[in-house]
Design a protein around this motif. Sequence first.
Motif, mmCIF file in Angstrom:
data_model
loop_
_atom_site.group_PDB
_atom_site.id
_atom_site.type_symbol
_atom_site.label_atom_id
_atom_site.label_comp_id
_atom_site.label_asym_id
_atom_site.label_seq_id
_atom_site.Cartn_x
_atom_site.Cartn_y
_atom_site.Cartn_z
ATOM 1 N N VAL A 98 50.427 34.325 33.226
ATOM 2 C CA VAL A 98 50.692 35.069 34.459
ATOM 3 C C VAL A 98 49.725 36.239 34.601
ATOM 4 O O VAL A 98 49.129 36.462 35.662
ATOM 5 C CB VAL A 98 52.152 35.573 34.473
ATOM 6 C CG1 VAL A 98 52.407 36.434 35.703
ATOM 7 C CG2 VAL A 98 53.118 34.399 34.441
ATOM 8 N N ALA A 99 49.548 37.003 33.518
ATOM 9 C CA ALA A 99 48.637 38.153 33.558
ATOM 10 C C ALA A 99 47.193 37.694 33.767
ATOM 11 O O ALA A 99 46.432 38.322 34.512
ATOM 12 C CB ALA A 99 48.758 38.961 32.273
ATOM 13 N N GLU A 100 46.830 36.611 33.121
ATOM 14 C CA GLU A 100 45.468 36.099 33.248
ATOM 15 C C GLU A 100 45.171 35.672 34.684
ATOM 16 O O GLU A 100 44.076 35.893 35.203
ATOM 17 C CB GLU A 100 45.264 34.931 32.295
ATOM 18 C CG GLU A 100 43.809 34.514 32.148
ATOM 19 C CD GLU A 100 43.639 33.472 31.056
ATOM 20 O OE1 GLU A 100 44.589 32.685 30.832
ATOM 21 O OE2 GLU A 100 42.581 33.437 30.430
ATOM 22 N N ALA A 106 41.778 39.111 40.854
ATOM 23 C CA ALA A 106 41.191 40.410 41.215
ATOM 24 C C ALA A 106 39.725 40.510 40.812
ATOM 25 O O ALA A 106 38.902 41.038 41.559
ATOM 26 C CB ALA A 106 41.986 41.536 40.563
ATOM 27 N N LEU A 107 39.390 39.983 39.630
ATOM 28 C CA LEU A 107 38.025 40.086 39.106
ATOM 29 C C LEU A 107 37.624 38.744 38.500
ATOM 30 O O LEU A 107 37.705 38.552 37.278
ATOM 31 C CB LEU A 107 37.935 41.187 38.040
ATOM 32 C CG LEU A 107 38.180 42.625 38.501
ATOM 33 C CD1 LEU A 107 38.261 43.550 37.304
ATOM 34 C CD2 LEU A 107 37.092 43.080 39.446
ATOM 35 N N GLN A 208 35.274 47.964 37.922
ATOM 36 C CA GLN A 208 36.265 47.047 37.368
ATOM 37 C C GLN A 208 37.433 47.809 36.761
ATOM 38 O O GLN A 208 38.588 47.372 36.862
ATOM 39 C CB GLN A 208 35.603 46.147 36.331
ATOM 40 C CG GLN A 208 34.636 45.134 36.925
ATOM 41 C CD GLN A 208 33.875 44.368 35.864
ATOM 42 O OE1 GLN A 208 33.687 44.849 34.739
ATOM 43 N NE2 GLN A 208 33.413 43.174 36.198
ATOM 44 N N GLN A 209 37.158 48.940 36.133
ATOM 45 C CA GLN A 209 38.240 49.754 35.577
ATOM 46 C C GLN A 209 39.199 50.194 36.669
ATOM 47 O O GLN A 209 40.433 50.168 36.487
ATOM 48 C CB GLN A 209 37.652 50.981 34.880
ATOM 49 C CG GLN A 209 36.847 50.666 33.617
ATOM 50 C CD GLN A 209 36.134 51.891 33.079
ATOM 51 O OE1 GLN A 209 36.699 52.984 33.021
ATOM 52 N NE2 GLN A 209 34.870 51.726 32.693
ATOM 53 N N ALA A 214 44.518 49.388 39.296
ATOM 54 C CA ALA A 214 45.283 49.257 40.541
ATOM 55 C C ALA A 214 46.122 47.985 40.605
ATOM 56 O O ALA A 214 46.866 47.789 41.570
ATOM 57 C CB ALA A 214 44.315 49.286 41.729
ATOM 58 N N LEU A 215 46.024 47.111 39.587
ATOM 59 C CA LEU A 215 46.828 45.886 39.601
ATOM 60 C C LEU A 215 48.317 46.230 39.541
ATOM 61 O O LEU A 215 48.732 47.042 38.709
ATOM 62 C CB LEU A 215 46.455 44.992 38.416
ATOM 63 C CG LEU A 215 45.133 44.226 38.511
ATOM 64 C CD1 LEU A 215 44.862 43.484 37.212
ATOM 65 C CD2 LEU A 215 45.178 43.250 39.676
#
Length: 233
Positions: A98-100, A106-107, A208-209, A214-215
């Motif tokens: 899920v996190a991946e 996003a990136l 990217q940071q 912001a996720l």
Amino acid sequence: MLRALVLLLLLANAGFWAWRHSWLEPLHGVIGARPEGEREPERLSLQVDPDRIRLIPAEAASMPASAPASAEPAAAASAPAATACLEVGPYSVAELAVAEAAVKAALPDAGWSERELTTTWWVAMGPFAETEQLQKKREELKRRSIAPELASAAPGSAPLLVISRHDSRAAADTELATLLERGVRTARVVSATVPQRALRVAQASEAQQATLAALPADKLRGKAFTPCPADTL
């Protein structure tokens, strides 16, 4: 005798007058002097590139030469951008997927990797053999704005209410002390043997940071990206 002297003076004056008016120009080289003195125009022809001569004030000439104004911005532009290693977790295999997916959306070019955690530390309540008791503790935590997850510290063991997961015992102890200040008295630190993984972006640029920070937490299973542990770099 007097007449000869007067005649000599007249001749001298006449000669000087003729020389002064350049009537004797063919003889200038023999005489060794010119009526123009040091202002003869032919001296200009002996100068090398006279139109390139510039007068510089003494104070300006003593100043050291400096680099062009554009040198500093150019050097700043060539400086490498700051990067950082960021990590989120720990996750089970299902949670990691899920996190991946959130990071990939996003990136897509972030270049993330997985890191396996051999031991994780949980701040948890339980185990609970009875469902009623487990539900009662869950409601108590909910009233304190704490949303635990249900998990087992080892295969086949009774379920726990896991409040947080950590890479080290020290981090788990710190979280437990914070919960005690909030009035959570029965939580404890548990060593979990369930395989866990972390999601890592080893060289995240500044942009990217910001994107990773912001996720939304729900996309990362309630977690957030933090600097990678120093002992894992």
